[in-house]
Scaffold this motif. Sequence first.
Motif, PDB file in Angstrom:
ATOM      1  N   PHE A  98     -24.209  17.733 -33.206  1.00 59.43           N
ATOM      2  CA  PHE A  98     -24.816  18.332 -32.012  1.00 59.43           C
ATOM      3  C   PHE A  98     -25.535  19.621 -32.422  1.00 59.43           C
ATOM      4  O   PHE A  98     -25.339  20.110 -33.538  1.00 59.43           O
ATOM      5  CB  PHE A  98     -23.746  18.653 -30.962  1.00 59.43           C
TER       6      PHE A  98
ATOM      7  N   GLY B 115     -23.455  25.330 -29.733  1.00 60.57           N
ATOM      8  CA  GLY B 115     -22.704  24.611 -28.702  1.00 60.57           C
ATOM      9  C   GLY B 115     -21.213  24.605 -29.002  1.00 60.57           C
ATOM     10  O   GLY B 115     -20.751  25.259 -29.949  1.00 60.57           O
ATOM     11  N   PRO B 116     -20.449  23.865 -28.211  1.00 58.53           N
ATOM     12  CA  PRO B 116     -18.990  23.887 -28.348  1.00 58.53           C
ATOM     13  C   PRO B 116     -18.458  23.349 -29.684  1.00 58.53           C
ATOM     14  O   PRO B 116     -17.557  23.950 -30.272  1.00 58.53           O
ATOM     15  CB  PRO B 116     -18.505  23.011 -27.185  1.00 58.53           C
TER      16      PRO B 116
ATOM     17  N   ASP C 184     -20.117  23.125 -32.486  1.00 58.44           N
ATOM     18  CA  ASP C 184     -20.599  24.079 -33.483  1.00 58.44           C
ATOM     19  C   ASP C 184     -19.694  25.322 -33.522  1.00 58.44           C
ATOM     20  O   ASP C 184     -19.377  25.835 -34.599  1.00 58.44           O
ATOM     21  CB  ASP C 184     -22.036  24.459 -33.099  1.00 58.44           C
TER      22      ASP C 184
ATOM     23  N   HIS D  20     -15.961  14.618 -32.030  1.00 62.80           N
ATOM     24  CA  HIS D  20     -14.935  14.625 -30.991  1.00 62.80           C
ATOM     25  C   HIS D  20     -14.716  13.239 -30.395  1.00 62.80           C
ATOM     26  O   HIS D  20     -15.080  12.228 -30.996  1.00 62.80           O
ATOM     27  CB  HIS D  20     -15.249  15.692 -29.947  1.00 62.80           C
TER      28      HIS D  20
ATOM     29  N   ALA E 226     -25.393  16.105 -23.029  1.00 64.22           N
ATOM     30  CA  ALA E 226     -25.838  16.051 -24.427  1.00 64.22           C
ATOM     31  C   ALA E 226     -26.079  14.611 -24.891  1.00 64.22           C
ATOM     32  O   ALA E 226     -25.917  14.297 -26.061  1.00 64.22           O
ATOM     33  CB  ALA E 226     -24.838  16.766 -25.318  1.00 64.22           C
TER      34      ALA E 226
ATOM     35  N   ALA F 255     -19.491  14.368 -24.799  1.00 62.47           N
ATOM     36  CA  ALA F 255     -18.385  14.693 -23.894  1.00 62.47           C
ATOM     37  C   ALA F 255     -18.913  15.081 -22.520  1.00 62.47           C
ATOM     38  O   ALA F 255     -18.339  14.721 -21.493  1.00 62.47           O
ATOM     39  CB  ALA F 255     -17.564  15.825 -24.494  1.00 62.47           C
ATOM     40  N   SER F 256     -20.013  15.823 -22.514  1.00 58.47           N
ATOM     41  CA  SER F 256     -20.607  16.259 -21.248  1.00 58.47           C
ATOM     42  C   SER F 256     -21.098  15.078 -20.425  1.00 58.47           C
ATOM     43  O   SER F 256     -21.065  15.107 -19.194  1.00 58.47           O
ATOM     44  CB  SER F 256     -21.775  17.203 -21.533  1.00 58.47           C
TER      45      SER F 256
ATOM     46  N   THR G  77     -24.868  20.709 -25.928  1.00 60.07           N
ATOM     47  CA  THR G  77     -24.770  21.531 -24.721  1.00 60.07           C
ATOM     48  C   THR G  77     -25.091  22.998 -25.005  1.00 60.07           C
ATOM     49  O   THR G  77     -25.118  23.791 -24.072  1.00 60.07           O
ATOM     50  CB  THR G  77     -23.400  21.363 -24.040  1.00 60.07           C
ATOM     51  N   GLY G  78     -25.343  23.336 -26.271  1.00 63.06           N
ATOM     52  CA  GLY G  78     -25.864  24.672 -26.591  1.00 63.06           C
ATOM     53  C   GLY G  78     -27.191  24.863 -25.864  1.00 63.06           C
ATOM     54  O   GLY G  78     -27.336  25.754 -25.008  1.00 63.06           O
TER      55      GLY G  78
ATOM     56  N   GLN H  59     -17.396  21.845 -22.420  1.00 62.85           N
ATOM     57  CA  GLN H  59     -16.120  22.293 -22.970  1.00 62.85           C
ATOM     58  C   GLN H  59     -15.957  23.815 -22.891  1.00 62.85           C
ATOM     59  O   GLN H  59     -16.931  24.556 -23.010  1.00 62.85           O
ATOM     60  CB  GLN H  59     -16.019  21.832 -24.419  1.00 62.85           C
TER      61      GLN H  59
HETATM   62  N1  ASP Z   1     -19.917  18.726 -28.060  1.00 64.80           N
HETATM   63  C1  ASP Z   1     -21.342  18.722 -27.805  1.00 64.80           C
HETATM   64  C2  ASP Z   1     -22.015  19.927 -28.392  1.00 64.80           C
HETATM   65  O1  ASP Z   1     -21.443  20.566 -29.227  1.00 64.80           O
HETATM   66  C3  ASP Z   1     -21.701  18.506 -26.420  1.00 64.80           C
HETATM   67  C4  ASP Z   1     -21.015  17.321 -25.791  1.00 64.80           C
HETATM   68  O2  ASP Z   1     -20.350  16.531 -26.437  1.00 64.80           O
HETATM   69  O3  ASP Z   1     -21.172  17.229 -24.603  1.00 64.80           O
HETATM   70  O4  ASP Z   1     -23.107  20.236 -28.023  1.00 64.80           O
END
Ligand code: ASP
Length: 326
Positions: A39, A43-44, A46, A95, A159, A164-165, A188-189, A206
Amino acid sequence: MKSLTLKLGSALFATALLGAGAVHAADFPDHSVSMVVPFSAGGPTDNVARSLSEAMRPSLGETVIVENKAGAGGTIGTSQVARAKPDGYNILLMHIGFSTAPSLYKNPGYNPDTSFEPIGLVVDVPMTIIARSDFPANNIKELIDYIKAHKDEVTLANAGIGAASQLCGTMFTSAIGVDLLTIPYKGTGPAMNDLLGKQVDLLCDQTTNTTQHIKAGTVKAYAVTSKERVPTLPDLPTMQESGYDGFEVGIWHGMWAPKDTPKPVMDKLISSLQAGMADPKFQERMAGLGAEVLTSQANPEALTAKVKQQVPQWADLFKKAGIEPQ
Ligand code: ASP
């Protein structure tokens, strides 16, 4: 002279027997290791990767460089690691999407059971339902009423399929019975940047990405998806408390190496992951972001068991929901 010849001879024999890769594995690592995050930066995932890479460095003796290979809900970076040379220098931090993507894509580019060597589970992260700071709704009830009344206008960022989003967003919209226009990003960053800039309305993301913005009041938050409230965000109700029984999802993260990575290399990666996760600084950072460090599951057996349980569970759920792989 004779003993030297003998020693040399047996060393050569051992090399031939073990294969060049195995002998090389004893020196692992002799240069930096690349930790692929599938990703965008900032973001989360990262955020977790950057803390973890720092924490793994002392035990590994080499730098761990985080590489963002974003796109297609995380499947691009994941499949790149699946195809990488199995020498330990390319590892993956991914994830829950690792186990959902195989049911969402006809060809995700990897097989969750056969493409990788599991290293271990890392963290479990709750999700939060948030909106741009000037969104009209002030609590979950108002949010749902507003969405229902304006379902053709409200936009939901994610994303991409497999992220996950996207999973959380779909769970939310189907729980309240609406279909919203979704805006996909490579992580999602960047989705968060557009939420902060008020270009999109909603995001389910997240706590490893949202905590700081919720605390600063730069986004509005409505609920968390964990079973219990998150200690770092104590005012945020759970979805369960908000009347959505069974709406519970935790974003577990794992670490993998490509299939056939030699055992000595795997052993080094496993012990380094465990050492990194035991680092108090890593634990403190994760706790501050609402993430649970899965210390006792930082091993291949626990990750294998997780994937074995999750892949069929999601496949079944998507099938029942009528979601076809694309
Ligand atoms: N984990 C993703 C990210 O780091 C975002 C996602 O899975 O929704 O951007």
